[in-house]
Write a protein that holds these residues in place. Structure first.
Motif, PDB file in Angstrom:
ATOM      1  N   MET A   1      11.922   0.351  -2.393  1.00 11.70           N
ATOM      2  CA  MET A   1      10.447   0.906  -1.886  1.00 11.70           C
ATOM      3  C   MET A   1       9.969  -0.645  -1.168  1.00 11.70           C
ATOM      4  N   LYS A   2       9.460  -0.305   0.076  1.00 12.49           N
ATOM      5  CA  LYS A   2       8.807  -1.590   0.612  1.00 12.49           C
ATOM      6  C   LYS A   2       7.514  -1.701  -0.275  1.00 12.49           C
ATOM      7  N   GLN A   3       7.064  -2.851  -0.291  1.00 11.35           N
ATOM      8  CA  GLN A   3       5.706  -3.188  -0.899  1.00 11.35           C
ATOM      9  C   GLN A   3       4.644  -3.942  -0.049  1.00 11.35           C
ATOM     10  N   THR A   4       3.513  -3.672  -0.645  1.00 14.19           N
ATOM     11  CA  THR A   4       2.345  -3.895   0.010  1.00 14.19           C
ATOM     12  C   THR A   4       2.373  -5.682  -0.246  1.00 14.19           C
ATOM     13  N   GLY A   5       1.454  -6.125   0.806  1.00 19.05           N
ATOM     14  CA  GLY A   5       1.306  -7.683   0.761  1.00 19.05           C
ATOM     15  C   GLY A   5       0.276  -7.932  -0.184  1.00 19.05           C
ATOM     16  N   ALA A   6       0.118  -9.323  -0.431  1.00 22.76           N
ATOM     17  CA  ALA A   6      -0.931  -9.932  -1.311  1.00 22.76           C
ATOM     18  C   ALA A   6      -2.315  -9.639  -0.857  1.00 22.76           C
ATOM     19  N   LYS A   7      -2.470  -9.485   0.215  1.00 22.93           N
ATOM     20  CA  LYS A   7      -4.210  -9.266   0.676  1.00 22.93           C
ATOM     21  C   LYS A   7      -4.495  -8.175  -0.066  1.00 22.93           C
ATOM     22  N   PHE A   8      -3.831  -6.907  -0.085  1.00 25.97           N
ATOM     23  CA  PHE A   8      -4.349  -5.825  -0.781  1.00 25.97           C
ATOM     24  C   PHE A   8      -4.616  -6.039  -2.383  1.00 25.97           C
ATOM     25  N   TYR A   9      -3.615  -6.757  -2.830  1.00 28.35           N
ATOM     26  CA  TYR A   9      -3.967  -6.824  -4.323  1.00 28.35           C
ATOM     27  C   TYR A   9      -5.085  -8.020  -4.537  1.00 28.35           C
ATOM     28  N   THR A  10      -5.385  -8.850  -3.802  1.00 30.17           N
ATOM     29  CA  THR A  10      -6.534  -9.753  -3.618  1.00 30.17           C
ATOM     30  C   THR A  10      -7.839  -8.923  -3.674  1.00 30.17           C
ATOM     31  N   ARG A  11      -7.918  -7.731  -2.952  1.00 26.06           N
ATOM     32  CA  ARG A  11      -8.892  -6.915  -2.576  1.00 26.06           C
ATOM     33  C   ARG A  11      -9.003  -6.052  -4.016  1.00 26.06           C
ATOM     34  N   ARG A  12      -8.037  -5.514  -4.341  1.00 26.85           N
ATOM     35  CA  ARG A  12      -8.089  -4.728  -5.635  1.00 26.85           C
ATOM     36  C   ARG A  12      -8.560  -5.424  -6.856  1.00 26.85           C
ATOM     37  N   ASP A  13      -8.295  -6.790  -6.961  1.00 28.49           N
ATOM     38  CA  ASP A  13      -8.689  -7.766  -8.157  1.00 28.49           C
ATOM     39  C   ASP A  13     -10.319  -7.626  -7.906  1.00 28.49           C
ATOM     40  N   LYS A  14     -10.648  -7.442  -6.907  1.00 27.92           N
ATOM     41  CA  LYS A  14     -12.330  -7.697  -6.892  1.00 27.92           C
ATOM     42  C   LYS A  14     -12.955  -6.605  -7.385  1.00 27.92           C
ATOM     43  N   CYS A  15     -12.179  -5.633  -7.700  1.00 25.59           N
ATOM     44  CA  CYS A  15     -12.575  -4.258  -8.130  1.00 25.59           C
ATOM     45  C   CYS A  15     -13.082  -4.253  -9.687  1.00 25.59           C
ATOM     46  N   PRO A  16     -13.747  -3.694 -10.206  1.00 23.46           N
ATOM     47  CA  PRO A  16     -14.273  -3.608 -11.758  1.00 23.46           C
ATOM     48  C   PRO A  16     -13.016  -3.108 -12.338  1.00 23.46           C
ATOM     49  N   TRP A  17     -12.761  -3.406 -13.395  1.00 23.27           N
ATOM     50  CA  TRP A  17     -11.708  -2.873 -14.277  1.00 23.27           C
ATOM     51  C   TRP A  17     -11.279  -1.231 -14.139  1.00 23.27           C
ATOM     52  N   GLU A  18     -12.517  -0.401 -14.257  1.00 22.96           N
ATOM     53  CA  GLU A  18     -12.228   1.011 -14.341  1.00 22.96           C
ATOM     54  C   GLU A  18     -11.878   1.317 -12.865  1.00 22.96           C
ATOM     55  N   VAL A  19     -12.196   0.814 -11.838  1.00 25.16           N
ATOM     56  CA  VAL A  19     -11.573   1.126 -10.566  1.00 25.16           C
ATOM     57  C   VAL A  19     -10.339   0.758 -10.469  1.00 25.16           C
ATOM     58  N   ARG A  20      -9.774  -0.265 -10.974  1.00 20.32           N
ATOM     59  CA  ARG A  20      -8.379  -0.742 -10.899  1.00 20.32           C
ATOM     60  C   ARG A  20      -7.543   0.128 -11.701  1.00 20.32           C
ATOM     61  N   GLU A  21      -8.056   0.614 -12.823  1.00 19.47           N
ATOM     62  CA  GLU A  21      -7.236   1.649 -13.610  1.00 19.47           C
ATOM     63  C   GLU A  21      -7.004   2.748 -12.518  1.00 19.47           C
ATOM     64  N   ILE A  22      -8.129   3.348 -12.187  1.00 17.65           N
ATOM     65  CA  ILE A  22      -7.923   4.610 -11.145  1.00 17.65           C
ATOM     66  C   ILE A  22      -6.962   4.236 -10.121  1.00 17.65           C
ATOM     67  N   LEU A  23      -7.053   3.215  -9.556  1.00 15.88           N
ATOM     68  CA  LEU A  23      -6.295   2.807  -8.485  1.00 15.88           C
ATOM     69  C   LEU A  23      -4.803   2.879  -8.722  1.00 15.88           C
ATOM     70  N   ASP A  24      -4.834   2.062  -9.876  1.00 18.29           N
ATOM     71  CA  ASP A  24      -3.580   1.861 -10.580  1.00 18.29           C
ATOM     72  C   ASP A  24      -2.667   3.300 -10.922  1.00 18.29           C
ATOM     73  N   PHE A  25      -3.425   3.981 -11.416  1.00 15.77           N
ATOM     74  CA  PHE A  25      -2.951   5.235 -11.667  1.00 15.77           C
ATOM     75  C   PHE A  25      -2.625   6.099 -10.480  1.00 15.77           C
ATOM     76  N   LEU A  26      -3.381   6.202  -9.381  1.00 15.83           N
ATOM     77  CA  LEU A  26      -3.168   6.998  -8.159  1.00 15.83           C
ATOM     78  C   LEU A  26      -1.918   6.489  -7.606  1.00 15.83           C
ATOM     79  N   MET A  27      -1.610   4.844  -7.397  1.00 16.81           N
ATOM     80  CA  MET A  27      -0.702   4.308  -6.887  1.00 16.81           C
ATOM     81  C   MET A  27       0.869   4.658  -7.630  1.00 16.81           C
ATOM     82  N   LYS A  28       0.770   4.607  -8.888  1.00 11.98           N
ATOM     83  CA  LYS A  28       1.934   5.187  -9.679  1.00 11.98           C
ATOM     84  C   LYS A  28       2.323   6.361  -9.552  1.00 11.98           C
ATOM     85  N   GLU A  29       1.452   7.289  -9.480  1.00 13.38           N
ATOM     86  CA  GLU A  29       1.672   8.761  -9.133  1.00 13.38           C
ATOM     87  C   GLU A  29       2.322   8.955  -7.641  1.00 13.38           C
TER      88      GLU A  29
END
Length: 101
Positions: A1-29
């Motif tokens: 699988m091609k992976q997303t760059g670091a910029k996306f993860y920097t933006r993700r890390d600015k989110c509150p933990w509950e938003v990161r959990e939702i995003l991580d779940f959606l991405m895994k699915e």
């Protein structure tokens, strides 16, 4: 699988933990959606997110919004009526609605 760059993860890390959990779940699915799934970082006038595709066709996109404390999700071909019945109100009617998660 091609992976997303670091910029996306920097933006993700600015989110509150509950938003990161939702995003991580959606991405895994999305990654489990089938063989040869690719993820691509997207930047445009309305957002910055991650798009998943297979066989050259995009099937979903997730835009984390740290200030809104949510993830905006687009699912190709999602049924707006089914989304509304599940408690997610699409922002646009039509074939490819966006919902706030």
């Amino acid at each position: 699988m091609k992976q997303t760059g670091a910029k996306f993860y920097t933006r993700r890390d600015k989110c509150p933990w509950e938003v990161r959990e939702i995003l991580d779940f959606l991405m895994k699915e999305a990654e489990r959606a089938g063989p040869a799934v690719d993820q691509v970082q997207q930047f445009d006038a309305k957002g910055e997110g991650i798009t998943y595709s297979t066989a050259g066709r995009s099937f979903c996109r997730f835009d984390p919004k740290h200030q809104e404390r949510c993830v905006w999700a687009w699912i190709s071909g999602a049924d707006p009526a089914a989304l509304e019945a599940s408690g997610y109100v699409p922002t646009r009617k039509g074939r490819n609605p966006w919902v706030k998660v």
